[in-house]
Design a protein around this motif. Sequence first.
Motif, mmCIF file in Angstrom:
data_model
loop_
_atom_site.group_PDB
_atom_site.id
_atom_site.type_symbol
_atom_site.label_atom_id
_atom_site.label_comp_id
_atom_site.label_asym_id
_atom_site.label_seq_id
_atom_site.Cartn_x
_atom_site.Cartn_y
_atom_site.Cartn_z
ATOM 1 N N LYS A 79 -8.445 0.363 -10.875
ATOM 2 C CA LYS A 79 -7.144 1.012 -10.689
ATOM 3 C C LYS A 79 -6.445 0.554 -9.411
ATOM 4 N N ASN A 80 -7.157 -0.211 -8.578
ATOM 5 C CA ASN A 80 -6.597 -0.672 -7.301
ATOM 6 C C ASN A 80 -6.190 0.492 -6.400
ATOM 7 N N ILE A 81 -7.064 1.463 -6.290
ATOM 8 C CA ILE A 81 -6.809 2.645 -5.463
ATOM 9 C C ILE A 81 -8.003 2.872 -4.541
ATOM 10 N N MET A 82 -7.714 3.239 -3.315
ATOM 11 C CA MET A 82 -8.739 3.657 -2.373
ATOM 12 C C MET A 82 -8.491 5.122 -2.038
ATOM 13 N N LEU A 123 0.841 -1.181 0.000
ATOM 14 C CA LEU A 123 0.000 0.000 0.000
ATOM 15 C C LEU A 123 0.883 1.240 0.000
ATOM 16 N N VAL A 124 0.676 2.110 -0.971
ATOM 17 C CA VAL A 124 1.458 3.332 -1.090
ATOM 18 C C VAL A 124 0.506 4.521 -1.075
ATOM 19 N N THR A 144 -5.055 -9.460 -5.295
ATOM 20 C CA THR A 144 -6.147 -9.761 -4.379
ATOM 21 C C THR A 144 -6.743 -8.535 -3.724
ATOM 22 N N PHE A 145 -6.313 -7.341 -4.133
ATOM 23 C CA PHE A 145 -6.837 -6.122 -3.524
ATOM 24 C C PHE A 145 -8.347 -6.079 -3.569
ATOM 25 N N SER A 146 -8.901 -6.479 -4.694
ATOM 26 C CA SER A 146 -10.349 -6.352 -4.869
ATOM 27 C C SER A 146 -11.125 -7.279 -3.939
ATOM 28 N N THR A 147 -10.477 -8.210 -3.282
ATOM 29 C CA THR A 147 -11.174 -9.131 -2.384
ATOM 30 C C THR A 147 -11.008 -8.767 -0.905
ATOM 31 N N ALA A 159 -5.187 0.777 5.263
ATOM 32 C CA ALA A 159 -4.905 -0.596 5.663
ATOM 33 C C ALA A 159 -5.779 -1.554 4.870
ATOM 34 N N ALA A 160 -5.246 -2.738 4.643
ATOM 35 C CA ALA A 160 -5.985 -3.787 3.951
ATOM 36 C C ALA A 160 -6.167 -4.967 4.896
#
Length: 127
Positions: free
Chosen positions: A76-79, A4-5, A28-31, A97-98
């Motif tokens: 985009k795998n961004i929050m 995570l950046v 696996t970010f989307s999960t 945090a994930a």
Amino acid sequence: QVQLVQSGGGLVQAGDSLRISCATSGRTFSTYAMGWFRQAPGKEREFVGAVTWNGGRRYYADAVKGRFTIARDSIKNIMYLQMNSLKPEDTAVYYCAADGRVRVPEPPRGENEYGYWGQGTQVTVSS
């Protein structure tokens, strides 16, 4: 491996808005459920908000409810954490945090339940 950046943050005046981002790597970010925490000087890290793995539900701490909004872009795998009507008491280092567990139905609010963390981003709100 999930990384995570964070980016964004800075110095703003009370009443201003600011958005901070959390870019993730790893398929696996989307999960994973995702969360935001913050730590003010001399205080313990506290929960700010969280979002389910599919973005369907969001939860916020009372202190930020109605002012902060979490969004996630699973392509985009961004929050993001959009912060409006900022107050001096919002001054803190903000962390994303994930969760690390696949498709949990409720995003956790305890920091010990998150397995991956961003590096932290300073947000300073002047009065």
